[in-house]
Write a protein that holds these residues in place. Structure first.
Motif, short mmCIF file in Angstrom:
data_model
loop_
_atom_site.label_atom_id
_atom_site.label_comp_id
_atom_site.label_asym_id
_atom_site.label_seq_id
_atom_site.Cartn_x
_atom_site.Cartn_y
_atom_site.Cartn_z
N ILE A 81 0.95 -1.13 0.00
CA ILE A 81 -0.11 -0.03 0.00
C ILE A 81 0.87 1.10 -0.08
N GLY A 82 2.04 1.16 0.95
CA GLY A 82 2.91 2.34 0.82
C GLY A 82 3.61 2.43 -0.47
N PHE A 83 3.76 1.43 -1.16
CA PHE A 83 4.58 1.66 -2.36
C PHE A 83 3.69 2.13 -3.46
N ARG A 84 2.38 1.76 -3.21
CA ARG A 84 1.41 2.30 -4.44
C ARG A 84 1.03 3.74 -4.06
N ASN A 85 0.98 4.06 -3.01
CA ASN A 85 0.42 5.59 -2.71
C ASN A 85 1.40 6.39 -2.36
N GLY A 86 2.72 5.87 -2.28
CA GLY A 86 3.88 6.88 -1.92
C GLY A 86 4.21 7.17 -0.43
N ASP A 87 3.17 6.84 0.39
CA ASP A 87 3.19 7.34 1.77
C ASP A 87 4.26 6.65 2.70
N LYS A 88 5.22 7.36 3.15
CA LYS A 88 6.29 6.70 3.71
C LYS A 88 5.84 5.92 5.04
N ARG A 89 4.73 6.70 5.52
CA ARG A 89 4.25 6.04 6.92
C ARG A 89 3.96 4.61 6.72
N TYR A 90 3.41 4.01 5.70
CA TYR A 90 3.17 2.74 5.66
C TYR A 90 4.26 1.78 5.52
N ASP A 91 5.45 2.33 4.86
CA ASP A 91 6.76 1.49 4.80
C ASP A 91 7.19 1.51 6.08
N ASP A 92 7.11 2.53 6.88
CA ASP A 92 7.88 2.66 8.14
C ASP A 92 7.15 1.44 9.06
N LEU A 93 5.58 1.72 9.04
CA LEU A 93 4.79 0.73 9.71
C LEU A 93 5.21 -0.60 9.51
N ALA A 94 5.08 -1.00 8.14
CA ALA A 94 5.52 -2.37 7.80
C ALA A 94 6.88 -3.01 8.35
N TYR A 95 7.68 -1.93 8.40
CA TYR A 95 9.21 -2.42 8.91
C TYR A 95 9.04 -2.56 10.30
N GLU A 96 8.31 -1.72 11.02
CA GLU A 96 8.26 -1.94 12.45
C GLU A 96 7.42 -3.31 12.82
N PHE A 97 6.50 -3.60 11.97
CA PHE A 97 6.11 -4.94 12.18
C PHE A 97 6.99 -6.07 11.95
N THR A 98 7.87 -5.92 10.78
CA THR A 98 8.84 -6.96 10.50
C THR A 98 9.90 -7.24 11.59
N ARG A 99 10.09 -5.71 12.21
CA ARG A 99 11.18 -5.79 13.04
C ARG A 99 10.95 -6.93 14.41
N LEU A 100 9.70 -7.02 14.56
CA LEU A 100 9.28 -8.07 15.57
C LEU A 100 9.63 -9.53 15.27
N LEU A 101 9.78 -9.73 13.82
CA LEU A 101 10.11 -11.10 13.29
C LEU A 101 11.34 -11.58 13.51
N SER A 102 12.30 -10.79 13.59
CA SER A 102 13.67 -11.65 13.64
C SER A 102 13.88 -12.36 14.78
N VAL A 103 13.57 -11.74 16.08
CA VAL A 103 13.53 -12.56 17.32
C VAL A 103 12.62 -13.54 17.62
N SER A 104 11.48 -13.23 17.16
CA SER A 104 10.36 -14.28 17.06
C SER A 104 10.62 -15.46 16.37
N PHE A 105 11.23 -15.42 15.14
CA PHE A 105 11.68 -16.64 14.20
C PHE A 105 12.51 -17.39 15.01
N SER A 106 13.70 -16.72 15.74
CA SER A 106 14.63 -17.51 16.38
C SER A 106 14.03 -18.37 17.60
N PHE A 107 12.96 -17.70 18.38
CA PHE A 107 12.00 -18.51 19.23
C PHE A 107 11.41 -19.58 18.67
#
Lengths: 581, 276
Positions: A81-107
């Motif tokens: 959605i961020g890519f399509r509408n160019g709103d950086k907030r969406y990209d930041d939000l998606a990244y913030e969600f993804t940041r939770l993944l790294s540790v969780s994947f190890s668990f």
């Protein structure tokens, strides 16, 4: 701790801890030294027993797995959605969600490894049999899991460091591989409930038929949707956690938005979830009346009452969050008068859903009722009433979403009045017909009654889709009455998000136990008996306690995930001199 | 349903709308009391206390959600609460509340411990899960895949089907009527000697929800054949396989459905894999 976390990946730390625990627990060399190879059916685990340890670790693995597989789905969608509408907030939000993944994947990986060890060590006969049925799928699973790791870390570490289209493709691959993982694992566990592709002695006839057993696809769909619910709710809880600790208005606004988005995803997925659950229950009943009765009318039916209470609370909390969220929107006051009606509908549906068929009563009360069924409440205890209640509950929650959506908008199209009337008409007719079908269900035979759930569900979906389409067109170029003031939401709304996440986890644990427990004294239903010391169904209270402790452990781990994810954010903040989002 | 109580409750709620300057606390208290009175005294026969408690808990939760979903309401109540607990003019009412609350708890404890002895509450499970197959007079009956062997006659040979139903009628009135009653409502002559009382087959939530194999299993194996899970089942039903032939038991199953007008639960097609 910070230093340690920077030096060692958290997953390695966790794995070492768990492996250490396992080594200590299994330090019984005298007994094992006398075992002859291939003759051991079971091994014991000290203190809590084999069943409980496998139960807890499997549940923890499943919860982390659900989170890790779900987050990429909505992270990718938000990134797109961020890519399509160019709103950086969406990209930041998606990244913030993804940041939770790294540790969780190890668990997830560490818990998965631990589960595998425990299963092969404690239940060698069962695992030997399952390997004989699913041999190549275990290999495939290992390969797909490896691919998942490659795609996940490429997706996370590659953020902003590669062309966007390539990053999106990696995200897509991550999701496809994640779905493959869950489908493969589902085939093993559903085979244990509804075995297929084998002869009368349990010998393999067809691996594909064993995979494509009666409950495989219903579980696949149910879990996919439930994972999104669960992942969204955990992400929303992360937003709430950060919101409550936020120091600035910008942080509060950002994490308010994050909490809202996580909750939106969770509740949007929650709406179709009861339908998927109903399909699963129906397939279980169609496969075996014994399993179906144990599930819904027998031994485990009381857990469904607890589930109804939990899900009723979930719907109530979800609506509550939306009503509080509307306080940050100028113009939403117009819709406040509807809150009491929405609440009345939720309460009535909640009561209907939670009413048991046979009531807990004293001898005097039972005699006054003429049995364990109450002559009036009796009709609320069966699926016709409960299906109707859940459909109306879903429509009510949808209505709250609709009010939220149009809270600060005023339609300017010439046909706005007609549009509203048509929307109301659709809603009224659908609610009327859903209730009619629910009542009609009492006057027809069981197989017809079960079939009535399909038109009920279809009508509810039709109402939600058609009303949304009308709404989208009606509020194009709408007059904006005021801004959405992100961050200006009462703190108690954040506690509602915690409540939703915990309730989701509890429900998952409880229903996971029910699905597995209905086999009772079978490892593979009708094929391989459980002859261990644990071949009995625990009491409901004991089972609920195990599930509750598991949920507590899970949230203790999730607290670590939140903490470590925050550390990663701080490092970025330090490096960027506060320029990071 | 107690119509008088219902009317009183409705009148109270209507009156609530016309109370001048009623605040949110009064409104919530009014609704809570009205619903409580209705649940406690408005339904006949009375709801078990466990269900009353659950419904009132849901209602309380909903009213608290309503209160706190609106910040103005929430602030109003918080302000009132803070004022009540801190302002001097409320000292006497506050002391009264502090004194009354433990007294109410003590009163509750008093009533609990002075009540006569009663068996503990149990969460009775209504449908015991059947086994996959049973042995009856040396024959194995597959409860998963087998249907009533005489059910097909309903369409193939109605006259023969009617004979089986008539035989079922004879079996029922010779053996079952004493407990399950003349019209199968679970109110036979002996019914009230049992706890729980026998099943009411007229009820749309009993045999109408089950396949015929399940009914056959219950008749053949009775109370002694109930599964070991989720005990105690508390059934006085004899194992009729010791007294009746297999055909008689299938016939009486046909008669139960024929007499009540219910249809047995049909087997369903599934969307999954092949045959089990």
């Amino acid at each position: 701790m910070k230093l340690l976390a920077r030096r060692l990946p958290s997953g390695v730390l966790l794995f070492l801890m768990l492996a250490g625990l396992a080594l200590v627990a299994f330090w019984t060399p005298d007994a094992w030294a006398q075992e002859a190879p291939g003759q051991v059916e079971y091994r014991s685990f000290p203190v809590v027993g084999s069943r409980v340890v496998v139960w807890v670790i499997a549940q923890l693995h499943l919860m982390f797995g659900a989170f890790v597989l779900a987050v990429p789905m909505f992270a990718l969608t938000i990134e797109f959605i961020g890519f399509r509408n160019g709103d950086k907030r969406y990209d930041d939000l998606a990244y913030e969600f993804t940041r939770l993944l790294s540790v969780s994947f190890s668990f997830t990986a560490s818990l998965g490894a631990l589960l595998t060890f425990f299963l092969f060590i404690l239940y060698p006969r069962l695992m030997e049999y399952l390997v004989s049925i699913f041999d190549w799928t275990f290999m495939l699973y290992a390969c797909v899991f490896f691919l998942e790791a490659v795609f996940l870390y490429s997706y996370y570490y590659g953020w902003g460091k590669m062309p966007k289209w390539l990053h999106l493709v990696i995200g897509l691959c991550l999701n496809l591989v994640g779905i493959a993982i869950i489908f493969i694992a589902d085939s093993w566990l559903t085979f244990m409930n509804s075995p297929n592709g084998i002869d009368a002695e349990g010998n393999l006839l067809s691996t594909w038929d064993a995979i494509n057993n009666f409950t495989w696809m219903p579980i696949n769909i149910h879990r996919l949707i439930a994972n999104i619910c669960f992942g969204g709710s955990i992400a929303a809880a992360y937003g709430a956690y950060k919101f409550l600790g936020a120091k600035t208005d910008e942080e509060r606004a950002h994490y308010d938005w994050m909490g809202y988005m996580g909750n939106f995803i969770a509740i949007a997925a929650l709406l179709p979830l009861p339908f998927a659950g109903y399909w699963l229950g129906r397939e279980i009943y169609a496969f075996s009346q014994s399993l179906g009765i144990a599930l819904m009318g027998g031994t485990f039916s009381w857990l469904f009452i607890i589930q109804a209470v939990l899900i009723g609370n979930l719907f109530l909390a979800a609506n509550y969050y939306l009503w509080l969220s509307m306080e940050r929107i100028h113009g939403a006051e117009r819709y406040r008068k509807f809150t009491k009606w929405l609440l009345a509908s939720i309460t009535v549906c909640f009561i209907v859903w939670a009413t048991p068929h046979s009531l807990v009563a004293t001898v005097e009360e039972a005699r006054a009722m003429g049995g364990s069924h109450h002559p009036i409440l009796n009709v609320l205890g069966v699926m016709s009433a409960k299906n109707t209640a859940v459909n109306v509950l879903i429509l009510t929650t949808y209505l709250s979403f609709l009010f939220y959506r149009r809270a600060n908008k005023e339609a300017t199209v010439s046909w706005a009045k007609t549009g509203n009337i048509v929307q109301f008409g659709i809603l009224a007719v659908v609610v009327g017909v859903v209730i009619f079908l629910g009542v009609y269900g009492y006057f027809v035979e069981a197989s017809v009654r079960i079939g009535l759930s399909i038109p009920q569900v279809s009508l509810v979906l039709f109402a939600m889709i058609s009303i949304t389409i009308i709404d989208v067109f009606m509020f194009r170029k709408a007059k904006i009455l005021g801004p959405i003031e992100w961050g200006k939401i009462p703190n108690r709304a954040q506690y509602a998000l915690f409540f939703i996440a915990i309730t989701f986890a509890w429900t998952m644990g409880l229903m996971g136990y029910v699905r597995s427990g209905i086999r009772q004294h079978w490892h593979v239903y009708g094929v391989m008996r459980d002859t261990s010391v644990d071949a009995f169904t625990p009491t409901l209270g004991y089972a609920a306690n195990v599930v509750s402790v598991t949920v507590l452990i899970f949230f203790a781990f999730i607290a670590v995930v939140f903490f470590l994810s925050s550390l990663a954010g701080k490092k970025k903040l330090d490096a960027g001199e506060g320029t990071s989002s | 349903m107690n119509i008088i109580i219902l009317l009183v409750v409705c009148a109270g709620l209507v009156a609530l709308r016309f109370v001048p300057k009623i605040n949110i606390l009064g409104w919530l208290a009014g609704w809570w009391i009205a619903v409580f009175v209705f649940l406690r005294w408005g339904i006949d026969p009375p709801l078990p206390t466990s269900i009353q408690g659950m419904f009132v808990a849901i209602l309380t939760l909903a009213l608290l959600a309503y209160l706190s979903a609106n910040s103005a309401h929430f602030r109003f109540v918080l302000d009132r609460f803070v004022a009540f607990t801190t302002q001097k003019k409320y000292t006497i009412p506050l002391l009264a509340v502090i004194a009354v609350l433990p007294c109410l708890v003590a009163l509750r404890v008093y009533f609990d411990v002075t009540e006569g002895p009663a068996p503990p509450l149990s969460s009775r499970t209504i449908h015991p899960p059947p086994p996959t197959s049973i042995e009856v007079a040396g024959n194995t009956i597959d409860l998963v895949n087998d249907d009533n062997p005489y059910r097909a006659l309903e369409t193939e040979d109605p006259a023969a089907f009617e004979e089986h139903v008539e035989n079922g009628r004879r079996v029922y009135y010779e053996n079952c009527v004493y407990c399950h009653g003349d019209d199968m409502a679970g109110d036979g002559l002996f019914a009230h000697g049992f706890d729980p009382i026998p099943a009411n087959f007229q009820d749309a939530t009993t045999i109408a929800m089950l396949q015929e194999g399940y009914i056959f299993w219950r008749i053949a194996k009775g109370g002694p054949g109930l599964p070991s899970e989720s005990t105690p089942w508390l059934s006085a039903m004899p194992a009729w396989e010791d007294f009746l032939s297999e055909e008689d038991m299938w016939d009486v199953t046909l008669f139960l459905y024929d007499f009540t007008g219910h249809r047995p639960r049909a087997r369903e097609d599934h969307g999954g894999g092949g045959d089990h």
